[in-house]
Design a protein around this motif. Structure first.
Motif, short mmCIF file in Angstrom:
data_model
loop_
_atom_site.label_atom_id
_atom_site.label_comp_id
_atom_site.label_asym_id
_atom_site.label_seq_id
_atom_site.Cartn_x
_atom_site.Cartn_y
_atom_site.Cartn_z
N GLN A 1 0.83 -1.21 0.00
CA GLN A 1 0.00 0.00 0.00
C GLN A 1 0.86 1.26 0.00
OE1 GLN A 1 -2.53 -0.49 3.43
NE2 GLN A 1 -4.00 -1.81 2.36
N GLN A 2 1.90 1.27 0.82
CA GLN A 2 2.80 2.43 0.86
C GLN A 2 3.50 2.62 -0.48
OE1 GLN A 2 5.40 1.68 4.15
NE2 GLN A 2 3.96 2.44 5.68
N TYR B 1 3.02 5.87 -2.73
CA TYR B 1 4.19 6.66 -3.14
C TYR B 1 4.22 6.83 -4.65
CZ TYR B 1 9.07 7.76 -4.10
OH TYR B 1 10.21 8.34 -4.56
N GLU B 2 3.94 5.74 -5.37
CA GLU B 2 3.94 5.83 -6.84
C GLU B 2 2.84 6.77 -7.33
OE1 GLU B 2 3.59 1.85 -8.20
OE2 GLU B 2 5.71 1.35 -7.85
N THR B 3 1.67 6.74 -6.64
CA THR B 3 0.58 7.64 -7.01
C THR B 3 0.99 9.10 -6.79
OG1 THR B 3 -1.06 5.96 -6.45
CG2 THR B 3 -1.84 8.24 -6.57
N LYS C 1 4.57 14.46 -10.88
CA LYS C 1 5.09 14.52 -12.25
C LYS C 1 4.13 15.27 -13.16
CE LYS C 1 6.86 11.56 -15.92
NZ LYS C 1 7.08 10.15 -16.37
N GLN C 2 2.81 14.95 -13.01
CA GLN C 2 1.80 15.64 -13.83
C GLN C 2 1.76 17.13 -13.50
OE1 GLN C 2 -1.81 13.50 -13.04
NE2 GLN C 2 -1.23 11.74 -14.31
#
Length: 235
Positions: free
Chosen positions: A171-172, A176-178, A184-185
């Motif tokens: 989940q972490q 983190y990737e989200t 980035k966006q």
């Protein structure tokens, strides 16, 4: 062979003897070796020594001696030999007694009653020992079951804990990737906005430069053509 031990006499392990005598377990083994080297006899279960009360008294004497351990051990071995001789003589006397049973029926009846009572007591003791052994086996079986249950519970708990840790870690990682993707966006949008602002600024600068050039050209023309100066504001 030991003949000075009474039937059903209590036996002790090396650890129990160490606690009773107040010495370390290795010291009990050391004393036992010294005694055996000088001729002392212990009851044995394979290579393991089994101690009785008389052995404990011998170890205490060895612990408290003022002489060398070997000299004291020799004295104790001699005392044991004397006890063994007395035990043999006592058994022989008992055998002779059985061989010379009284001829009087009443006395013979008393002897037989005594023997019957002793036999009944022995049987009762054997029954008690059997029951104790069964109870001990039951307790050991329960302890084994409890150990199995505890081990299984610990194993299951460890698996659940590891599963929770793996789930939280995943989940972490996803979170983190989200966040990284969102940042980035945002960074890309900001870069586009900056590029647009720079384009607008360049356009404004271009218009301003064009206006400044036309103003400069109009100022440099003859006075009769001052009317052209105002025409640049109408463009």
């Amino acid at each position: 062979m030991r003949r000075d031990i009474q039937p059903n006499e209590q036996a002790f392990s090396t650890k129990e003897v160490a606690e009773k005598v107040g010495i370390a377990t290795p010291t009990v083994r050391k004393y036992g070796q010294i005694l055996e080297q000088n001729g002392y006899e212990f009851l044995k279960d394979g290579d393991r020594r089994i101690f009785v009360h008389s052995d404990i008294e011998v170890l205490i004497a060895l612990r408290d001696t003022d002489k060398s351990l070997d000299d004291t051990a020799k004295d104790l071995v001699e005392q044991q030999r004397e006890r063994l001789v007395e035990s043999i003589e006592t058994k022989m006397a008992i055998t002779n007694t059985y061989e010379s049973l009284p001829q009087d029926p009443n006395q013979l009846k008393e002897v037989l009653m005594f023997l019957a009572n002793e036999l009944a007591a022995t049987r009762e003791m054997n029954v008690q020992l059997t029951n104790d052994m069964l109870e001990l086996k039951t307790k050991v079986s329960r302890l084994q079951q409890d150990h199995h249950i505890i081990s299984s519970t610990i194993g299951n708990s460890a698996q659940k804990t590891n599963a929770k840790i793996e789930k939280l870690t995943e989940q972490q990682k996803n979170h983190y990737e989200t966040l990284l993707q969102q940042e980035k966006q945002k960074s890309e949008l900001l870069q586009k906005e900056i590029q647009n602002m720079r384009g607008e600024q360049k356009k404004e600068w271009s218009l301003q430069n064009d206006f400044n050039k036309r103003l400069e050209e109009a100022i440099q023309k003859p006075k009769e053509k001052w009317g052209g100066l105002f025409s640049i504001f109408r463009k």
